[in-house]
Enzyme design. Sequence first.
Site, PDB file in Angstrom:
ATOM      1  N   CYS A   2       0.838  -1.194   0.000  1.00 49.52           N
ATOM      2  CA  CYS A   2       0.000   0.000   0.000  1.00 49.52           C
ATOM      3  C   CYS A   2       0.878   1.252   0.000  1.00 49.52           C
ATOM      4  O   CYS A   2       1.925   1.294   0.640  1.00 49.52           O
ATOM      5  CB  CYS A   2      -0.943   0.087   1.187  1.00 49.52           C
ATOM      6  SG  CYS A   2      -2.039  -1.313   1.335  1.00 49.52           S
ATOM      7  N   ARG A  27       3.692  -0.386  -4.871  1.00 51.50           N
ATOM      8  CA  ARG A  27       3.459  -0.893  -3.520  1.00 51.50           C
ATOM      9  C   ARG A  27       2.131  -1.644  -3.400  1.00 51.50           C
ATOM     10  O   ARG A  27       1.858  -2.284  -2.385  1.00 51.50           O
ATOM     11  CB  ARG A  27       3.470   0.262  -2.512  1.00 51.50           C
ATOM     12  CG  ARG A  27       4.743   1.059  -2.510  1.00 51.50           C
ATOM     13  CD  ARG A  27       4.642   2.189  -1.527  1.00 51.50           C
ATOM     14  NE  ARG A  27       4.614   1.694  -0.173  1.00 51.50           N
ATOM     15  CZ  ARG A  27       5.678   1.482   0.578  1.00 51.50           C
ATOM     16  NH1 ARG A  27       6.869   1.737   0.103  1.00 51.50           N
ATOM     17  NH2 ARG A  27       5.572   1.027   1.799  1.00 51.50           N
ATOM     18  N   TRP A  71      -2.865  -2.798  -1.620  1.00 51.53           N
ATOM     19  CA  TRP A  71      -2.556  -4.221  -1.815  1.00 51.53           C
ATOM     20  C   TRP A  71      -3.325  -4.924  -0.706  1.00 51.53           C
ATOM     21  O   TRP A  71      -2.984  -4.816   0.478  1.00 51.53           O
ATOM     22  CB  TRP A  71      -1.070  -4.465  -1.682  1.00 51.53           C
ATOM     23  CG  TRP A  71      -0.642  -5.864  -2.024  1.00 51.53           C
ATOM     24  CD1 TRP A  71      -0.323  -6.344  -3.255  1.00 51.53           C
ATOM     25  CD2 TRP A  71      -0.481  -6.969  -1.128  1.00 51.53           C
ATOM     26  NE1 TRP A  71       0.027  -7.674  -3.178  1.00 51.53           N
ATOM     27  CE2 TRP A  71      -0.063  -8.089  -1.880  1.00 51.53           C
ATOM     28  CE3 TRP A  71      -0.653  -7.135   0.257  1.00 51.53           C
ATOM     29  CZ2 TRP A  71       0.189  -9.332  -1.318  1.00 51.53           C
ATOM     30  CZ3 TRP A  71      -0.403  -8.379   0.811  1.00 51.53           C
ATOM     31  CH2 TRP A  71       0.010  -9.462   0.021  1.00 51.53           C
ATOM     32  N   ASN A  97      -1.322   2.358   5.738  1.00 49.45           N
ATOM     33  CA  ASN A  97      -0.473   1.277   5.238  1.00 49.45           C
ATOM     34  C   ASN A  97       0.014   0.491   6.448  1.00 49.45           C
ATOM     35  O   ASN A  97       0.560   1.079   7.382  1.00 49.45           O
ATOM     36  CB  ASN A  97       0.720   1.864   4.477  1.00 49.45           C
ATOM     37  CG  ASN A  97       1.772   0.819   4.162  1.00 49.45           C
ATOM     38  OD1 ASN A  97       1.444  -0.354   3.973  1.00 49.45           O
ATOM     39  ND2 ASN A  97       3.022   1.224   4.126  1.00 49.45           N
ATOM     40  N   GLY A  98      -0.218  -0.810   6.443  1.00 48.79           N
ATOM     41  CA  GLY A  98       0.182  -1.641   7.579  1.00 48.79           C
ATOM     42  C   GLY A  98      -0.947  -2.590   7.939  1.00 48.79           C
ATOM     43  O   GLY A  98      -1.853  -2.823   7.120  1.00 48.79           O
ATOM     44  N   GLU A 453      17.238 -17.221  -9.029  1.00 46.80           N
ATOM     45  CA  GLU A 453      16.802 -15.863  -9.342  1.00 46.80           C
ATOM     46  C   GLU A 453      16.158 -15.802 -10.737  1.00 46.80           C
ATOM     47  O   GLU A 453      15.133 -15.139 -10.925  1.00 46.80           O
ATOM     48  CB  GLU A 453      18.003 -14.901  -9.232  1.00 46.80           C
ATOM     49  CG  GLU A 453      17.736 -13.471  -9.648  1.00 46.80           C
ATOM     50  CD  GLU A 453      16.664 -12.769  -8.837  1.00 46.80           C
ATOM     51  OE1 GLU A 453      16.220 -13.302  -7.820  1.00 46.80           O
ATOM     52  OE2 GLU A 453      16.238 -11.674  -9.270  1.00 46.80           O
ATOM     53  N   LYS A 457      12.309 -14.659 -11.453  1.00 45.36           N
ATOM     54  CA  LYS A 457      11.972 -13.570 -12.377  1.00 45.36           C
ATOM     55  C   LYS A 457      10.948 -14.047 -13.391  1.00 45.36           C
ATOM     56  O   LYS A 457       9.970 -13.378 -13.681  1.00 45.36           O
ATOM     57  CB  LYS A 457      13.256 -13.127 -13.091  1.00 45.36           C
ATOM     58  CG  LYS A 457      13.386 -11.681 -13.349  1.00 45.36           C
ATOM     59  CD  LYS A 457      14.008 -10.911 -12.222  1.00 45.36           C
ATOM     60  CE  LYS A 457      13.319 -11.117 -10.916  1.00 45.36           C
ATOM     61  NZ  LYS A 457      13.907 -10.478  -9.781  1.00 45.36           N
ATOM     62  N   GLU A 460       7.392 -14.700 -11.708  1.00 45.37           N
ATOM     63  CA  GLU A 460       6.636 -13.559 -11.198  1.00 45.37           C
ATOM     64  C   GLU A 460       6.083 -12.659 -12.296  1.00 45.37           C
ATOM     65  O   GLU A 460       5.036 -12.051 -12.106  1.00 45.37           O
ATOM     66  CB  GLU A 460       7.426 -12.761 -10.155  1.00 45.37           C
ATOM     67  CG  GLU A 460       8.529 -11.870 -10.670  1.00 45.37           C
ATOM     68  CD  GLU A 460       9.167 -11.029  -9.560  1.00 45.37           C
ATOM     69  OE1 GLU A 460      10.390 -10.834  -9.614  1.00 45.37           O
ATOM     70  OE2 GLU A 460       8.454 -10.551  -8.655  1.00 45.37           O
ATOM     71  N   HIS A 476      17.324 -36.282  -8.231  1.00 49.07           N
ATOM     72  CA  HIS A 476      16.758 -36.784  -6.974  1.00 49.07           C
ATOM     73  C   HIS A 476      15.250 -36.555  -6.903  1.00 49.07           C
ATOM     74  O   HIS A 476      14.699 -36.409  -5.809  1.00 49.07           O
ATOM     75  CB  HIS A 476      17.470 -36.111  -5.792  1.00 49.07           C
ATOM     76  CG  HIS A 476      18.934 -36.420  -5.760  1.00 49.07           C
ATOM     77  ND1 HIS A 476      19.425 -37.647  -5.373  1.00 49.07           N
ATOM     78  CD2 HIS A 476      20.019 -35.686  -6.135  1.00 49.07           C
ATOM     79  CE1 HIS A 476      20.747 -37.648  -5.475  1.00 49.07           C
ATOM     80  NE2 HIS A 476      21.127 -36.471  -5.948  1.00 49.07           N
ATOM     81  N   LYS A 575       5.678  -4.415  -4.497  1.00 48.67           N
ATOM     82  CA  LYS A 575       7.142  -4.370  -4.438  1.00 48.67           C
ATOM     83  C   LYS A 575       7.671  -4.439  -3.005  1.00 48.67           C
ATOM     84  O   LYS A 575       8.573  -5.204  -2.708  1.00 48.67           O
ATOM     85  CB  LYS A 575       7.659  -3.108  -5.119  1.00 48.67           C
ATOM     86  CG  LYS A 575       9.165  -3.163  -5.252  1.00 48.67           C
ATOM     87  CD  LYS A 575       9.654  -2.346  -6.385  1.00 48.67           C
ATOM     88  CE  LYS A 575      11.139  -2.529  -6.586  1.00 48.67           C
ATOM     89  NZ  LYS A 575      11.485  -3.809  -7.209  1.00 48.67           N
TER      90      LYS A 575
END
Length: 580
Positions: A2, A27, A71, A97-98, A453, A457, A460, A476, A575
Amino acid sequence: MCGIVGYIGFRSAADVIVEGLQKLEYRGYDSFGVATSNPHLAVYKCEGKISEKFEKARELHGSIGVGHTRWATHGVPSDRNAHPHLDCTGRIAVVHNGIIENYSALTRELKERGHTFLSETDTEVVAHLIEEAYDGDLRAAVAQAITHLKGSYALLVTAEGHEEIVAARDSSPLVLGIGDQELFAASDVTPLIGYTERVVYLDDGDLATLDREGWHVYHHGTPVKRAIEHVDWDVETVRKGGFPHYMLKEIFEQPKVFYDTFHGITPESLPERYRRPSEITVVACGSSYHAGLVFKYLCESTCRIPVRAELGSEFKYFTPPLKGIVMVITQSGETADTLAALKKAKAYNCPTLAITNVLGSTVTRIADHTLYMRAGPEISVAATKSFVAQLAVLMQLVNLMSPKSGLSGSLERANSAIDEVLLQDIGRAVEICRPAEHLFYVGRGLFYPIALEGALKMKEISYIHAEGYAAGELKHGPFALLSEETPVVALCSPGDTYSIMLSNIKEMKARKAPIIGIGARGDRELIDIVDVFLPIPESHELVQLIATSVLLQQLAYQTAVALGRDVDQPRNLAKSVTVE
Ligand code: AGP
């Protein structure tokens, strides 16, 4: 998660807030809202992205206002759950926000006292608590209301007929912008860029008032002075600059970012106590964790110092025995799990070192010492230039811990290697990835975290299921999944693991998996066994590691674009993950 923006000044508050929220959309972007007071409170809020639906919000009049881009945590994305939230009288507007952790109990109590709730959010309790305490003094009412809250918050509050914004912070970021005859408040500095370079970072426990006369900060009720700091981020850094997406712009910024960051860390940057620790525990999340894993491989082999890499989300609950220093890596400096880990390390009395991109972020206030990346604002949700900047800091750190390693000289070619891969045609590799439902990324040693990584990428932003594996681990279990429909991206740079990687690739090939091989230019042996070969410059292993990272960013980006995905704002993500 947010983003919030507040404005009081001489411009249209709605214009400033709408523009600011668009910069904070990284955000959270499932709904948004704006409230202005002129002098009556006017509110516009709805589900969807502000960048697509801002027109109506801009019609609100007045030069005081607050806004929010969301968000969702409590309550689905919807018009009703979008912020601002109002009290029963409709005269007090709150953006938050929180997470208010005790909101269920508070909601019950407030309902018993006759309050009507219109949303499913945790935030709405704040508006009703302020309403109960409000007798014309907004600051006092907010101060009273927050004494009931448990959890995390950055709050902005405005009230009808009241030329004031009250801001409060506890465990969620909040910064003030000090302009000429105008004041701003926001989750980070990006909405302020272009208006003012003078900012004030609020601390946990701070409450600030912004009115026509100026600004004041109180810490747990006592007036305090907070220093004005200077931010020199250029307005161009928060624009796309001709690129179709922020992600592509940020990928292309990497030669400079690597150079600036690598050279920005000097011997003076690292106090003596961090140079030869008995042990290092690295804690981070997501891409930052992958950078931490690279550091583990590199530092252990070069400096012979034991390094443990831990996930922030696990560390708080399963803290290992700690010796030596604890190092946290976080682009935003606001990731809740990483901050919780840092606080825990401090409770264990370990010296703490932070690596971050954001000046004044929460991590810099908690850690004993901070090393800065010089990546500039990263807007796209996917970490690209910040990952490469983290590698630059970490490689320089190893260099400082082990000056005889000669790493510094070996990395001089890194920028030109990045330049070289940026211009490469990867169309055939994209053609292989695009129709796939599942992808594997494999590497060994230092290249194992890069495989993780690369897969992160890809998943997402393209929504293709991609898994990173240490190449030797595929046998395995995951081998059962290999077929002509599960392409494998194999990272195969020269070094100790080269021959064994070639054998692994042949084994995968024997299970009919199409192979995209990444290796040194002209590597005939590799070229002969893979379906598509993507060359990286012949160079030092670490330069190849950086070049490979950039190539994998490009592969994810171009695949996502080919699939028509929302590259900069992939679904369900934000983000800064400021909730645990
Ligand atoms: C990766 O592309 C992500 N954006 C994500 O994994 C990110 O690295 C993670 O959330 C940690 O963020 P931080 O570096 O700001 O702490």
